[in-house]
Design an enzyme around this catalytic site. Structure first.
Site, mmCIF file in Angstrom:
data_model
loop_
_atom_site.group_PDB
_atom_site.id
_atom_site.type_symbol
_atom_site.label_atom_id
_atom_site.label_comp_id
_atom_site.label_asym_id
_atom_site.label_seq_id
_atom_site.Cartn_x
_atom_site.Cartn_y
_atom_site.Cartn_z
ATOM 1 N N GLU A 27 21.510 86.752 -55.105
ATOM 2 C CA GLU A 27 22.607 87.661 -54.757
ATOM 3 C C GLU A 27 23.522 87.851 -55.967
ATOM 4 O OE1 GLU A 27 24.385 89.595 -53.083
ATOM 5 O OE2 GLU A 27 23.848 89.602 -50.957
ATOM 6 N N ASN A 156 30.545 91.588 -46.843
ATOM 7 C CA ASN A 156 29.512 91.615 -47.867
ATOM 8 C C ASN A 156 29.944 92.476 -49.058
ATOM 9 O OD1 ASN A 156 26.889 90.772 -48.803
ATOM 10 N ND2 ASN A 156 26.238 90.763 -46.668
ATOM 11 N N ASP A 204 24.017 95.498 -47.439
ATOM 12 C CA ASP A 204 24.298 94.187 -48.012
ATOM 13 C C ASP A 204 25.158 94.379 -49.255
ATOM 14 O OD1 ASP A 204 24.184 91.518 -48.963
ATOM 15 O OD2 ASP A 204 22.191 91.224 -48.153
#
Length: 308
Positions: A27, A156, A204
């Site tokens: 991420e 997010n 996301d």
């Protein structure tokens, strides 16, 4: 509301697998413009990676730094210090490698920090993931948090307009991208309003390009979509990994789109069908990003005094 499905949007390049490490939950790719390096995290492993681009477009891992618990996001200061969103607190890492824990900011053991980025003035804005009623916090240079949201399903991706006047934020479980007015000089954030809903997949991580278009990773769909200011999908990048987690523009010219992916939630047969899952991908899309924001805090400020 997005009016057309992403499948009808034109393709914006063919990505290549740029790393060999099958991350569980890669991420938060972040470009360090001072040292010309890419940073990213593997959240549940508590690892922060640093890499450089090769001439072939791959990413060569230079170091993987272990933090005490999770590593939800990483930011970098102009002098090279890192700020990492741990499980319940922030950590700083000096240029000499010393990791300094900040004060505990999350009391709920079932909640952790998730995606975060510096704002245009260097404050750190970071969200949470947990049982519900998730927060989006703005943490100033002195380490003091202010609550922007406290009713999200899963906080997010974040992105600011190039002039800093608007903050976009993702609520993944709400399948919604929000926007609010934002004053970088004071940190004042306006009332949240809905920018658009995403009917397919789960939005996301997110970034923004020099034309004010959002690039949003769709978890479960194996793609990143480009969304125009009028909320229409005008392009997409398909990735051979279903769990696309976050895009960012990187490289000296900010013209390489880096996309992180994950193997979280995938059965062995799923990974066999998508063997490149968990890798980072790069692609030239014909678009450029904007200058990344740098953290303006100091390690000592994170632990000066207790917060309420």
């Amino acid at each position: 509301m997005i009016e057309r499905e992403y499948a009808s949007a034109p393709m914006l390049g063919l990505p290549i697998a740029a790393t060999h490490i099958p991350h569980f939950l890669a991420e938060g790719p972040t470009w360090d413009p001072v040292r010309k390096r890419l940073l990213w995290v593997d959240i549940m492993a508590g690892l922060v990676y640093q890499g450089r681009f090769t001439d072939e477009g791959a990413i060569e891992v230079e170091q993987a730094v272990q933090f005490p618990d999770t590593a939800g996001a990483v930011a970098v200061s102009r002098s090279g210090e890192w700020l990492v969103a741990g499980e319940h607190r922030l950590y700083s890492r000096s240029v000499d490698g010393e990791i300094v824990p900040g004060l505990k900011l999350i009391a709920d053991p079932d909640r952790r920090f998730n995606d975060g980025k510096p704002d245009p003035a260097g404050r750190f804005v970071v969200g949470t993931k947990g049982p519900g009623g998730e927060m989006l916090l703005q943490i100033n240079a002195e380490g003091t948090p202010a609550v922007l949201d406290d009713d999200l399903g899963l906080s997010n991706g974040l992105a600011w307009a190039e002039d800093g006047s608007a903050l976009y934020s993702v609520d993944t479980l709400g399948r919604c991208i929000h926007v609010r007015d934002y004053d970088p000089a004071t940190g004042e954030a306006g009332e949240r309003r809905k920018f658009c809903e995403v009917p397919q997949g789960y939005p996301d991580g997110m970034t923004i390009d020099s034309e004010g278009h959002l690039w949003v990773a769709l978890w479960g769909e194996g793609c990143v979509i480009r969304i125009a200011p009028d909320c229409t999908i005008v392009g997409r990048v398909d990735v051979p990994a279903p769990h696309t987690s976050c895009p960012t523009f990187a490289g000296p010219d900010l013209d390489t789109l880096v996309i992180t992916t994950a193997t979280e939630g995938m059965a062995p047969e799923d990974i066999a069908a998508y063997p490149l899952s968990g890798r980072l991908f790069t692609v030239k899309t014909g678009h450029r990003g904007i200058d990344p924001n740098l953290w303006a805090g100091t390690p000592t400020a994170l632990s000066l005094e207790e917060t309420a």
